[in-house]
Design an enzyme around this catalytic site. Sequence first.
Site, short mmCIF file in Angstrom:
data_model
loop_
_atom_site.label_atom_id
_atom_site.label_comp_id
_atom_site.label_asym_id
_atom_site.label_seq_id
_atom_site.Cartn_x
_atom_site.Cartn_y
_atom_site.Cartn_z
N GLY A 29 -44.34 53.73 46.60
CA GLY A 29 -44.80 52.38 46.36
C GLY A 29 -44.44 51.85 44.99
CG HIS A 74 -29.23 59.28 38.35
ND1 HIS A 74 -29.53 60.08 39.43
CD2 HIS A 74 -30.41 58.92 37.81
CE1 HIS A 74 -30.84 60.22 39.52
NE2 HIS A 74 -31.41 59.51 38.57
CG HIS A 117 -33.76 60.02 43.11
ND1 HIS A 117 -33.93 60.41 41.80
CD2 HIS A 117 -34.18 61.05 43.85
CE1 HIS A 117 -34.42 61.63 41.76
NE2 HIS A 117 -34.59 62.04 43.00
CG ASP A 141 -37.62 61.79 40.69
OD1 ASP A 141 -37.04 62.81 40.30
OD2 ASP A 141 -37.63 60.72 40.06
#
Length: 209
Positions: free
Chosen positions: A70, A16, A37, A95
Amino acid sequence: QIKRLVASGAIISLGHSNADGETVLKAIEAGASGFTHLYNGMSALTSREPGMVGAAFASENTYCGIILDGQHVHPISALAAWRAKGTEHLMLVTDAMSPLGSDQTEFQFFDGKVVREGMTLRDQHGSLAGSVLDMASAVRYAASELNLGLSNAVQMATRTPADFILRPQLGDIAEGKQADWVWLDDEQRVLAVWIAGELQYQAEQAQFA
């Protein structure tokens, strides 16, 4: 700050952030060992500025979590990450937010609202806001959609994250390890779960011999 946190025993994961590649490499030199992520909410890899993604790929011993639903990551980008980091350093993460496993269609998040549309969660600005991905589905996606095979997919959900958080007693089924087990059927659906040897969940169709 990273050096002090690492010295205190913290494990530092970067994400982030719009930091440039050189700044990210300095953070790794200071002791950061992971990326949160991968691809999402971070500076992208380009030809003249590697960004956080490029630094993640170039740093040999760092770990990367990746959301394989996806929605968050294109399959080609996911494969590129696996080619760069390998099964030993790419971790499956979900997440997942509160609608997972429920019929909830919206919820408050900080000062806004997140709405579910099928398998996608978006905030009031239309940005992805978490997921409704469960870990078994992430394993299925890696094994089948990305053709990485079940062994690689399971390792990215078990031993690799255990290595990242420095918990050698987790992530394997072996003598001396903590007895955390998940029983999957042939379609990688969860039939039963044990934590420290104690049965925590059993699906109705699970039959023990």
